[in-house]
Enzyme design. Structure first.
Site, PDB file in Angstrom:
ATOM      1  N   ASP A 117       0.859  -1.173   0.000  1.00 16.36           N
ATOM      2  CA  ASP A 117       0.000   0.000   0.000  1.00 16.36           C
ATOM      3  C   ASP A 117       0.906   1.237   0.000  1.00 16.36           C
ATOM      4  O   ASP A 117       2.106   1.136   0.270  1.00 16.36           O
ATOM      5  CB  ASP A 117      -0.885  -0.034   1.249  1.00 16.36           C
ATOM      6  CG  ASP A 117      -1.737   1.209   1.401  1.00 16.36           C
ATOM      7  OD1 ASP A 117      -2.300   1.661   0.389  1.00 16.36           O
ATOM      8  OD2 ASP A 117      -1.822   1.731   2.519  1.00 16.36           O
TER       9      ASP A 117
ATOM     10  N   ARG B 132      -5.573   3.975  -8.421  1.00 15.51           N
ATOM     11  CA  ARG B 132      -7.021   4.018  -8.281  1.00 15.51           C
ATOM     12  C   ARG B 132      -7.623   2.630  -8.040  1.00 15.51           C
ATOM     13  O   ARG B 132      -8.653   2.278  -8.599  1.00 15.51           O
ATOM     14  CB  ARG B 132      -7.656   4.632  -9.530  1.00 15.51           C
ATOM     15  CG  ARG B 132      -7.302   6.088  -9.782  1.00 15.51           C
ATOM     16  CD  ARG B 132      -7.919   6.997  -8.743  1.00 15.51           C
ATOM     17  NE  ARG B 132      -7.905   8.400  -9.142  1.00 15.51           N
ATOM     18  CZ  ARG B 132      -8.260   9.396  -8.348  1.00 15.51           C
ATOM     19  NH1 ARG B 132      -8.612   9.131  -7.101  1.00 15.51           N
ATOM     20  NH2 ARG B 132      -8.240  10.633  -8.764  1.00 15.51           N
TER      21      ARG B 132
ATOM     22  N   ASN C 118      -8.359  -1.279   4.779  1.00 17.97           N
ATOM     23  CA  ASN C 118      -8.527  -1.594   3.355  1.00 17.97           C
ATOM     24  C   ASN C 118      -7.421  -2.500   2.826  1.00 17.97           C
ATOM     25  O   ASN C 118      -7.475  -2.940   1.680  1.00 17.97           O
ATOM     26  CB  ASN C 118      -8.573  -0.300   2.532  1.00 17.97           C
ATOM     27  CG  ASN C 118      -7.302   0.515   2.670  1.00 17.97           C
ATOM     28  OD1 ASN C 118      -6.626   0.453   3.691  1.00 17.97           O
ATOM     29  ND2 ASN C 118      -6.972   1.283   1.662  1.00 17.97           N
ATOM     30  N   ASP C 119      -6.421  -2.787   3.650  1.00 24.10           N
ATOM     31  CA  ASP C 119      -5.322  -3.665   3.236  1.00 24.10           C
ATOM     32  C   ASP C 119      -5.463  -5.078   3.787  1.00 24.10           C
ATOM     33  O   ASP C 119      -4.624  -5.935   3.500  1.00 24.10           O
ATOM     34  CB  ASP C 119      -3.966  -3.077   3.693  1.00 24.10           C
ATOM     35  CG  ASP C 119      -3.724  -1.682   3.159  1.00 24.10           C
ATOM     36  OD1 ASP C 119      -4.025  -1.460   1.973  1.00 24.10           O
ATOM     37  OD2 ASP C 119      -3.250  -0.825   3.918  1.00 24.10           O
TER      38      ASP C 119
END
Length: 1050
Positions: A427, A856, A885-886
């Site tokens: 990330d 994105r 979100n990871d």
């Protein structure tokens, strides 16, 4: 009723918070409450009546929790079952049982003792780990909280004695003992602040509120006659949803997540709250979410199991040879050997029935040659990995002094896998960067403000200066951001003339956290002299008003600190303060801002009535606040992603769109995070009509409530007028460029998966050394068309496929063996590239590139890309991230590394290893990964070697003693040799061996390639001469005339 101890100055947050900004009112007589009957909605809670829930038909569990695998009764059967699920242990159990019969060649003790030692040691380890879990459970269950005992009297009880329906009083900085319905708090309007770090990893405080009808329940005496009924959903793991009704005083009130206090979250900045227990113990949402991470096994462990099966096959083979030989000898030769008394026969030896004797001898041989299987291998490897994990945890070079967080091996199963990583998927925000925003630049009324340079710009200047000094007449592949901001890296280069000095000194470290802006045109009130002062005033007010921040007085330093939901909001509030617009206070329905008066230089406190607040979320990508100023004018102030804001502008509101878009591109190329700001003036009648619809949607009870709210919000967020844009810098973490450079030298491929724009991601790539000078970029994007029809989608896929094919051909035709390529692809294109008919070609192109940047991308795409790389290449992947979100990406990879960052601990909780900073990944892989891989590989190889060498000597001896089933060694010698004598040295090797020092590993990172190439544990190493042929060469035996054998040792 006297309301002592209540804080009256606090606002009623229910009137502020977005889609929760209207208090659920009592249902009207003609309205039917939301039906909560049927599967999933059967729970009934009788408030202040806990005894009802202890017996049938309800029979809810207590609040006592247990995370242990065993208890006093189940430990022995379950632990023994776990041990004998291993094939090797099951074999040795069978051998130990047969050692009690007459077919055994060994004394029973010599067979039972090593098995008991190994299994006992493993069970002791299981017991120790479970005991630690038990003690942690006891510590939690023994916490105390104040509970209503009756007659308005409260007293302290242990958590484990809490029942559903109990009324509890939780005090400041205490954890909530169960899932509670908030009834009231120390604040007058029933709000409280909650920290949910233990649940979702988020560090910002959440605001919870009670129903208005329960506000009078503000002291102990108020609960003397309190009775109510809650009908709600059944226990489930969803942290962010709750459906229920509260029946009180013959009225029904709808409940939502804003009234629910979850177990393991903490009460902050609130003196006390009262709540009633809805879910207790294992029914609570925290415990419902307590699932284990996916089980992961290293490649060495998987191959080791295959080798065990090969050795079993070898064991059966030589046992068959031995039994056939014994049957043949028994039938043909042994009747003539008078000294064996051939007439004194048994089932084990009967010349008349050689086949039966051979079958019995097969069992003897399986026991005799059992030393081919290393009985102590599993327990030795577990011990070694545990000690290796301790060394990782205690490595001071991976300890972050600023946060006090060490590295942590959350599982010891994957230590050696750290040394075999081929691809790293990372990330960006919070992982490569700090996720601590600094307000650096802005665009207002088409004019760009801010002369400071970002880290990306300084990295570009350094690169350009290097190119200019080496080849002054050549074109630079980087963009000069200070002369022409129209392009990006690799787009349209400019010619550098001799003598141009591109080096820019790094600005001094900002004295104000979150504010690195430098431009005298706006500072110290100078903005009033600008041509568009009115627009600038509106811009600064949007910064000060459009947020959900909470001002907290800073007693030591003076002024205010801000509790915000995101680092961006904090930076905007600090910027507004520095520009002379200090957000200083919230009340029940207003926000107060101290504005600097341009004429008198004094500060004037202005009040803005907050009418509605529509919060930001990942779907809306915008946030709006509707305010009424002191003149009575109603304004909608909005901030959000530029793509979202621009499509909502009115025809008259696009005056600055062209210039603002240009500035946004420049900011993106400089690696800055951008937001667009806009506003709209509302008429009183228009707002009243919209607000009626909003209240109607807000008070709707049902599954489509959120959809209705979004639809109503979309109605008002139209016809906006563009004001400008902000640009905040998320600085790189310390040592990131050097770490990525070292990992690249170690031969690791690095993928960055980010939600940023392509231009921003490319320039961040240059600043962190992911993209390097001379690296050739391959950018893949979709064609500009309306992707609605099937033909348009087909055309887009064909275009992407053509780009992938051309790029692969370009790499294939590249003549320079040292050429490096970088692949950049956006999320929309990636969605096509991940489809079944294209993903293999995309992967083939990506693995040929040294670096890959995916822009994105959504959290789901991160996990899908990770799965594609893991399954498509068949090589070890490592995912590193810091946010919720990871989590999908971390769990999907072979190794997951979580970073303890600003976004909380959710990524860490899902990871296999955790570190405080990205730079520590270099030492974790290059040093510890290299050591652990080589140690485990050599240890396992040696285990197999010494057992094969030991077992085959028994077979050689048998071949020259008539396959009699006799051992050449003493029983106890064999026991000590296999379990202790040859295990302890190998364990020491697995724990302490260092082929090179850590300094050499870091100085020569190419040494790491021994792991990904698997030089020490490939099939040649395992099956080659060192394991099988070497013992044969060591003992070339020739038969002697006496019938015995003599061995010629070299």
């Amino acid at each position: 009723m006297a309301r002592t101890g209540r804080l009256r100055e606090r606002l009623r947050w229910s009137k502020l918070y977005s889609f929760s900004c209207i208090r659920p009112s009592v249902l009207l007589d003609g309205e039917a409450p939301h039906s909560l009957q049927g599967p999933g909605y059967s729970r009934i809670v009788y408030c202040n009546q806990p005894r009802v829930h202890r017996k049938k038909p309800l029979k809810y569990p207590t609040n006592c929790i247990s995370t242990t695998k065993y208890n006093a009764i189940t430990f022995l059967p379950k632990a023994i079952f776990e041990q004998f699920r291993r094939v090797a242990n099951l074999y040795f159990l069978l051998a130990a049982m047969l050692s009690l019969t007459s077919v055994t060649p060994f004394h029973p003790v010599s067979m039972i003792a090593p098995l008991a030692f190994v299994v006992g040691l493993s069970m002791a380890k299981e017991a120790l780990e479970d005991w630690r879990r038990f003690m942690q459970d006891m510590e939690v269950n023994s916490r105390k909280v104040s509970i209503h005992k009756g007659e308005g009297q409260f007293g302290y009880k242990h958590w484990q004695k809490i029942w559903v329906g109990d009324v509890v009083k939780v005090e400041k900085d205490q954890f909530f003992p169960a899932d509670l319905l908030l009834l009231s708090s120390s604040y007058e309007d029933g709000i409280c602040y909650v920290e949910t770090m233990n649940l979702d990893g988020e560090t910002n405080l959440k605001v919870k509120r009670s129903l208005e009808v329960t506000l009078p329940l503000d002291d102990d005496e108020a609960f003397k006659d309190f009775r109510a009924v809650i009908r709600c959903e059944d226990p489930n793991p969803s942290l962010y949803t709750f459906v229920g009704n509260f029946e009180y005083e013959q009225q029904v009130y709808p409940l939502d997540p804003c009234q629910i206090l979850l177990r393991d979250s903490k009460l902050r900045n609130t003196n006390y709250v009262y709540g009633v227990v809805i879910f207790a113990g294992h029914d609570s949402k925290a415990m419902q979410n307590a699932t284990k991470s996916p089980s992961k096994r290293s490649r060495i462990e998987k191959k080791m199991n295959k080798i065990i099966y090969i050795l079993f096959t070898l064991l059966v083979l030589i046992s068959l040879i031995s039994s056939i030989g014994f049957a043949a000898k028994t039938e043909s030769e042994m009747p003539d050997w008078w000294y064996l008394q051939p007439h004194n026969t048994t089932n084990l030896y009967d010349p008349s029935r050689p086949q039966l004797s051979g079958i019995f001898h097969l069992v003897t041989a399986l026991i005799l040659y059992g030393y081919l299987i290393p009985i102590s291998l599993y327990v030795s490897i577990e011990l070694v990995k545990f000690l290796q994990a301790m060394f990782i945890n205690q490595d001071l070079y991976m300890y972050d002094e600023e946060t006090g967080i060490p590295a942590q091996a959350r599982t010891s199963n994957l230590n050696e896998e750290l040394g075999q990583v081929d691809t790293i998927l990372s990330d960006k925000t919070g992982t490569l960067t700090c996720n601590q925003m600094d307000f650096l630049k802005c665009s207002i009324a088409g004019v760009s403000y801010g002369v400071g340079s970002s880290e990306v710009e300084m990295a570009a200047a350094k690169q350009m200066a290097s190119e200019a000094s080496n080849a002054p007449e050549q074109h630079s592949s980087s963009q000069d951001f200070w002369e022409d901001g129209r392009g990006g890296f690799g787009s349209s280069g400019i010619e550098l003339e001799s003598g141009i000095n591109c080096a820019i000194e790094k600005p001094q470290k900002p004295r104000i956290k979150g504010f690195s802006f430098e431009d005298d045109r706006l500072m110290l009130g100078n903005w009033t002299k600008e041509p568009n002062a009115g627009t600038i005033l509106l811009f600064l007010r949007i910064l000060a008003l459009c947020h959900t921040g909470i001002p907290e007085p800073n007693v030591e330093a003076g002024g205010f600190t801000y509790e915000t939901e995101s680092p961006d909001e904090g930076a905007f509030l600090v910027a507004a303060r520095e520009f002379g617009f200090e957000f200083c206070k919230r009340t029940q329905s207003s926000v107060f801002v101290r504005e600097r008066d341009s004429s008198s230089e004094n500060h004037i406190e202005r009040e803005f009535k907050i009418l509605n607040l529509l919060e930001f979320n990942s779907k809306r990508k915008r946030m709006s606040v509707i305010v009424r100023d002191e003149r009575g004018q109603i304004n909608l102030l909005c901030k959000g992603a530029d793509s979202i804001i621009f499509e909502r502008l009115s025809k008259n509101g696009r005056m600055y769109e062209k210039d603002t878009s240009k500035h946004l591109n420049e900011y993106g190329e400089a690696g800055l995070r951008t937001l667009a700001l806009a506003y709209r003036m509302l008429e009183e009648s228009e707002y009243s009509a919209w607000n009626t619809e909003f209240i109607k949607a807000k008070t709707t009870i049902g599954p489509d409530r959120e959809a209705q709210l979004e639809q109503v919000a979309d109605m008002i967020e139209r016809d906006l007028i563009l004001v400008g844009a902000t640009a905040a810098e998320d600085k790189l973490q310390k040592g990131v460029p050097q770490c990525i450079d070292k990992l690249a030298q170690a031969g690791l491929k690095i993928w960055v998966l980010t939600g940023d724009k392509m231009e921003t991601a490319i320039n961040i790539g240059f600043s962190c050394s992911l993209l390097r000078q001379g690296m050739k970029q391959i950018c893949i994007s979709t064609i500009n068309c309306d992707l609605v029809t099937r033909d348009a989608k087909k055309a887009a896929k064909e275009n992407i496929l053509m780009q992938i094919t051309n790029a692969a051909q370009m790499i294939k035709l590249e003549k320079d063996p040292h050429a490096a390529f970088a692949l950049i692809i956006d999320g929309k294109t990636l969605s096509y590239a991940l489809e079944d008919d294209m993903k293999n070609r995309f992967l083939s192109l990506a693995v040929d590139c040294a670096s890959v940047i995916c822009c994105r991308v959504s959290p789901k795409q991160k996990a899908l890309v990770t799965r594609l790389v893991k399954e498509g290449t068949g090589k070890t992947t490592l995912a590193v991230g810091d946010g919720a979100n990871d989590v999908g990406m971390i769990q999907e990879a072979d190794i997951g590394v979580g970073i303890s960052g600003v976004e909380g601990m959710q990524a860490v909780m899902a990871s296999d290893f955790s570190i405080a900073q990205f730079r520590f990944l270099e030492r974790l892989l290059v040093v510890h990964g290299h050591w652990c891989y080589k140690r485990i590989a050599q240890m396992v190889c040696y285990f197999f070697y010494k057992n094969i060498a030991f077992g085959l000597t028994l077979f050689y001896f048998e071949a020259y003693t008539g396959f009699s089933g006799q051992s050449v060694y003493d029983d106890w010698y064999m026991l000590l040799f296999n379990v202790i004598l040859t295990s302890l040295p190998v364990i020491s090797l697995g724990v302490f061996e260092q082929d090179v020092s850590s300094e050499v590993c870091l100085q020569f990172p190419a040494l790491y390639q021994q792991g990904p190439k698997n030089l020490f544990f490939d099939w040649h190493s395992v099956q080659g001469g060192r394991l099988l042929t070497w013992p044969l060469l060591e003992l070339p035996c020739s038969p002697a005339s006496s019938g015995l054998s003599t061995c010629k040792l070299p």
